[in-house]
Motif scaffolding. Sequence first.
Motif, PDB file in Angstrom:
ATOM      1  N   GLN A  71      43.721  43.544  42.957  1.00 15.01           N
ATOM      2  CA  GLN A  71      43.897  44.132  41.637  1.00 15.01           C
ATOM      3  C   GLN A  71      45.145  45.014  41.637  1.00 15.01           C
ATOM      4  N   GLY A  72      45.840  45.020  40.507  1.00 12.99           N
ATOM      5  CA  GLY A  72      46.988  45.890  40.327  1.00 12.99           C
ATOM      6  C   GLY A  72      46.795  46.737  39.093  1.00 12.99           C
ATOM      7  N   TYR A  73      47.539  47.811  39.018  1.00 14.98           N
ATOM      8  CA  TYR A  73      47.407  48.754  37.912  1.00 14.98           C
ATOM      9  C   TYR A  73      48.767  48.991  37.278  1.00 14.98           C
ATOM     10  N   HIS A  74      48.826  48.838  35.977  1.00 15.28           N
ATOM     11  CA  HIS A  74      50.050  49.042  35.223  1.00 15.28           C
ATOM     12  C   HIS A  74      50.253  50.540  34.960  1.00 15.28           C
ATOM     13  N   PRO A  75      51.491  50.947  34.678  1.00  9.53           N
ATOM     14  CA  PRO A  75      51.741  52.361  34.361  1.00  9.53           C
ATOM     15  C   PRO A  75      50.943  52.850  33.153  1.00  9.53           C
ATOM     16  N   TRP A  76      50.581  51.939  32.252  1.00  2.35           N
ATOM     17  CA  TRP A  76      49.804  52.318  31.069  1.00  2.35           C
ATOM     18  C   TRP A  76      48.301  52.247  31.346  1.00  2.35           C
ATOM     19  N   GLU A  77      47.941  52.185  32.631  1.00  4.67           N
ATOM     20  CA  GLU A  77      46.581  52.292  33.144  1.00  4.67           C
ATOM     21  C   GLU A  77      45.705  51.072  32.930  1.00  4.67           C
ATOM     22  N   GLU A  78      46.278  49.934  32.527  1.00  5.15           N
ATOM     23  CA  GLU A  78      45.502  48.695  32.482  1.00  5.15           C
ATOM     24  C   GLU A  78      45.486  48.072  33.873  1.00  5.15           C
ATOM     25  N   GLU A  79      44.520  47.211  34.072  1.00  3.73           N
ATOM     26  CA  GLU A  79      44.323  46.556  35.357  1.00  3.73           C
ATOM     27  C   GLU A  79      44.607  45.062  35.209  1.00  3.73           C
ATOM     28  N   SER A  80      45.206  44.442  36.231  1.00  3.01           N
ATOM     29  CA  SER A  80      45.469  43.002  36.239  1.00  3.01           C
ATOM     30  C   SER A  80      45.209  42.434  37.621  1.00  3.01           C
ATOM     31  N   ARG A  81      44.921  41.152  37.639  1.00  3.83           N
ATOM     32  CA  ARG A  81      44.777  40.424  38.897  1.00  3.83           C
ATOM     33  C   ARG A  81      46.177  40.086  39.413  1.00  3.83           C
TER      34      ARG A  81
END
Length: 78
Positions: free
Chosen positions: A62-72
């Motif tokens: 999992q990764g986390y964007h600067p705007w606090e959303e999560e992505s695979r």
Amino acid sequence: MILSVEWLYALFFNEDHRGNNYSELLINKAKEDTKDSGFKYLNLCTDHIGFYEQNGFKYIGQGYHPWEEESRIYQIEL
């Protein structure tokens, strides 16, 4: 310093252009260009499950964007 990872961003097709294998053509071109540029891996972030695995990508976490959303995060070795 030589970088060993490149990222694929924002691959999207409107519904009326889907089913023509455009995504496969663009992914293959991205893999080719990435390898030709001396990178060892191509990564991408997405919420889609199944599509990129069909193109050889493996889920790596999992990764986390600067705007606090999560992505695979997916990766393919070139």
